[in-house]
Design a protein around this motif. Sequence first.
Motif, PDB file in Angstrom:
ATOM      1  N   MET A 151      60.521  18.478 -20.147  1.00 35.01           N
ATOM      2  CA  MET A 151      59.349  19.325 -19.980  1.00 35.01           C
ATOM      3  C   MET A 151      59.050  20.012 -21.309  1.00 35.01           C
ATOM      4  O   MET A 151      59.893  20.674 -21.900  1.00 35.01           O
ATOM      5  CB  MET A 151      59.626  20.374 -18.894  1.00 35.01           C
ATOM      6  CG  MET A 151      58.416  21.204 -18.528  1.00 35.01           C
ATOM      7  SD  MET A 151      58.728  22.156 -17.011  1.00 35.01           S
ATOM      8  CE  MET A 151      60.146  23.127 -17.468  1.00 35.01           C
ATOM      9  N   THR A 152      57.803  19.819 -21.827  1.00 30.01           N
ATOM     10  CA  THR A 152      57.464  20.316 -23.153  1.00 30.01           C
ATOM     11  C   THR A 152      56.877  21.715 -23.137  1.00 30.01           C
ATOM     12  O   THR A 152      56.679  22.301 -24.192  1.00 30.01           O
ATOM     13  CB  THR A 152      56.453  19.363 -23.810  1.00 30.01           C
ATOM     14  OG1 THR A 152      55.275  19.278 -22.982  1.00 30.01           O
ATOM     15  CG2 THR A 152      57.052  17.973 -23.978  1.00 30.01           C
ATOM     16  N   GLY A 153      56.594  22.269 -21.969  1.00 29.55           N
ATOM     17  CA  GLY A 153      56.032  23.607 -21.915  1.00 29.55           C
ATOM     18  C   GLY A 153      54.521  23.576 -21.925  1.00 29.55           C
ATOM     19  O   GLY A 153      53.882  22.524 -21.987  1.00 29.55           O
ATOM     20  N   PRO A 154      53.904  24.761 -21.884  1.00 30.63           N
ATOM     21  CA  PRO A 154      52.441  24.841 -21.810  1.00 30.63           C
ATOM     22  C   PRO A 154      51.777  24.320 -23.082  1.00 30.63           C
ATOM     23  O   PRO A 154      52.351  24.358 -24.166  1.00 30.63           O
ATOM     24  CB  PRO A 154      52.188  26.338 -21.617  1.00 30.63           C
ATOM     25  CG  PRO A 154      53.414  27.013 -22.161  1.00 30.63           C
ATOM     26  CD  PRO A 154      54.545  26.083 -21.872  1.00 30.63           C
ATOM     27  N   THR A 155      50.564  23.842 -22.918  1.00 31.58           N
ATOM     28  CA  THR A 155      49.786  23.324 -24.038  1.00 31.58           C
ATOM     29  C   THR A 155      48.546  24.187 -24.243  1.00 31.58           C
ATOM     30  O   THR A 155      48.269  25.108 -23.468  1.00 31.58           O
ATOM     31  CB  THR A 155      49.353  21.876 -23.770  1.00 31.58           C
ATOM     32  OG1 THR A 155      48.484  21.868 -22.616  1.00 31.58           O
ATOM     33  CG2 THR A 155      50.559  20.990 -23.503  1.00 31.58           C
ATOM     34  N   ALA A 156      47.785  23.851 -25.281  1.00 28.91           N
ATOM     35  CA  ALA A 156      46.538  24.566 -25.556  1.00 28.91           C
ATOM     36  C   ALA A 156      45.606  24.507 -24.359  1.00 28.91           C
ATOM     37  O   ALA A 156      44.911  25.478 -24.043  1.00 28.91           O
ATOM     38  CB  ALA A 156      45.861  23.968 -26.788  1.00 28.91           C
ATOM     39  N   ARG A 157      45.599  23.388 -23.657  1.00 28.63           N
ATOM     40  CA  ARG A 157      44.745  23.237 -22.476  1.00 28.63           C
ATOM     41  C   ARG A 157      45.106  24.265 -21.398  1.00 28.63           C
ATOM     42  O   ARG A 157      44.228  24.770 -20.692  1.00 28.63           O
ATOM     43  CB  ARG A 157      44.880  21.816 -21.918  1.00 28.63           C
ATOM     44  CG  ARG A 157      44.000  21.550 -20.704  1.00 28.63           C
ATOM     45  CD  ARG A 157      44.194  20.145 -20.168  1.00 28.63           C
ATOM     46  NE  ARG A 157      43.622  19.139 -21.050  1.00 28.63           N
ATOM     47  CZ  ARG A 157      44.302  18.352 -21.856  1.00 28.63           C
ATOM     48  NH1 ARG A 157      45.639  18.459 -21.914  1.00 28.63           N
ATOM     49  NH2 ARG A 157      43.711  17.453 -22.606  1.00 28.63           N
ATOM     50  N   ASP A 158      46.406  24.581 -21.274  1.00 24.61           N
ATOM     51  CA  ASP A 158      46.854  25.537 -20.264  1.00 24.61           C
ATOM     52  C   ASP A 158      46.534  26.975 -20.653  1.00 24.61           C
ATOM     53  O   ASP A 158      46.312  27.820 -19.780  1.00 24.61           O
ATOM     54  CB  ASP A 158      48.369  25.403 -20.051  1.00 24.61           C
ATOM     55  CG  ASP A 158      48.776  23.998 -19.650  1.00 24.61           C
ATOM     56  OD1 ASP A 158      48.060  23.408 -18.821  1.00 24.61           O
ATOM     57  OD2 ASP A 158      49.788  23.505 -20.165  1.00 24.61           O
ATOM     58  N   LEU A 159      46.527  27.263 -21.956  1.00 20.34           N
ATOM     59  CA  LEU A 159      46.452  28.646 -22.422  1.00 20.34           C
ATOM     60  C   LEU A 159      45.076  29.085 -22.891  1.00 20.34           C
ATOM     61  O   LEU A 159      44.784  30.275 -22.902  1.00 20.34           O
ATOM     62  CB  LEU A 159      47.447  28.859 -23.568  1.00 20.34           C
ATOM     63  CG  LEU A 159      48.908  28.581 -23.265  1.00 20.34           C
ATOM     64  CD1 LEU A 159      49.727  28.682 -24.538  1.00 20.34           C
ATOM     65  CD2 LEU A 159      49.439  29.551 -22.230  1.00 20.34           C
TER      66      LEU A 159
END
Length: 232
Positions: free
Chosen positions: A1-9
């Motif tokens: 799992m790479t964590g949140p991305t720009a799309r999420d934030l």
Amino acid sequence: MTGPTARDLMTPDVVTVPPETPVMAMARLLSDRGISAVPVVDPAGVVLGIVTEADLIRRLAGEEDKPSSWFGALFSDPAAQAERFARTHGVTAKDLMTEKVVSVTPDTTAAHIAHMMEEQKIRRVVVQDGDKLCGIVSRADLLRALVAPPHQEVELSDERIRRAVMASMKNQPWTDTFYTMVEVKEGKVTFHGFRRSDAVQKALRVLAENIPGVKSVEDDTQPMPIFIYGAA
């Protein structure tokens, strides 16, 4: 799992302005919307630059700039002076904007964005998919990545956790896997043996807390004896 991305934030509904927008209109826009920056776009929606609250404050402060003395002018850079004059006396977005805009793609990770912000000393990045403006990620958005709950609880065996901790230690130049042993029981990591300093003790705790599946960390190490430390 790479964590949140720009799309999420990112903030997706980005307020933009055309290059001809007056300074006062931008100041009012930032104040009314409670935002700290606004991208400048052309009629096709291509990002040309960005105007921040810092740019507007610099514009206000520039009203009290005094002409340089003839002596100071001898050692100044005319091009830099001209650029500052334009940005501190300009009347539209195209005069004040920073043309070099740092952008990322929607799939860029939060960790990479944080690294870019730290390295380039900026407060926000523009999210673009090709030439299309998708959103903006600010430092405040990155903080959400730290406090956001994980998508799922990671369950790993104690042995897998122990191997992960050891592998992480071997990647750090300040650790000593020969004198520091790792025990894991029901997700609780305990360090045994010796440590070289209190800073290492703290760093070991942080290292273990970043391993998926770790529920708690206990440090049972002792200061490194002088006869061992001197021989190491």
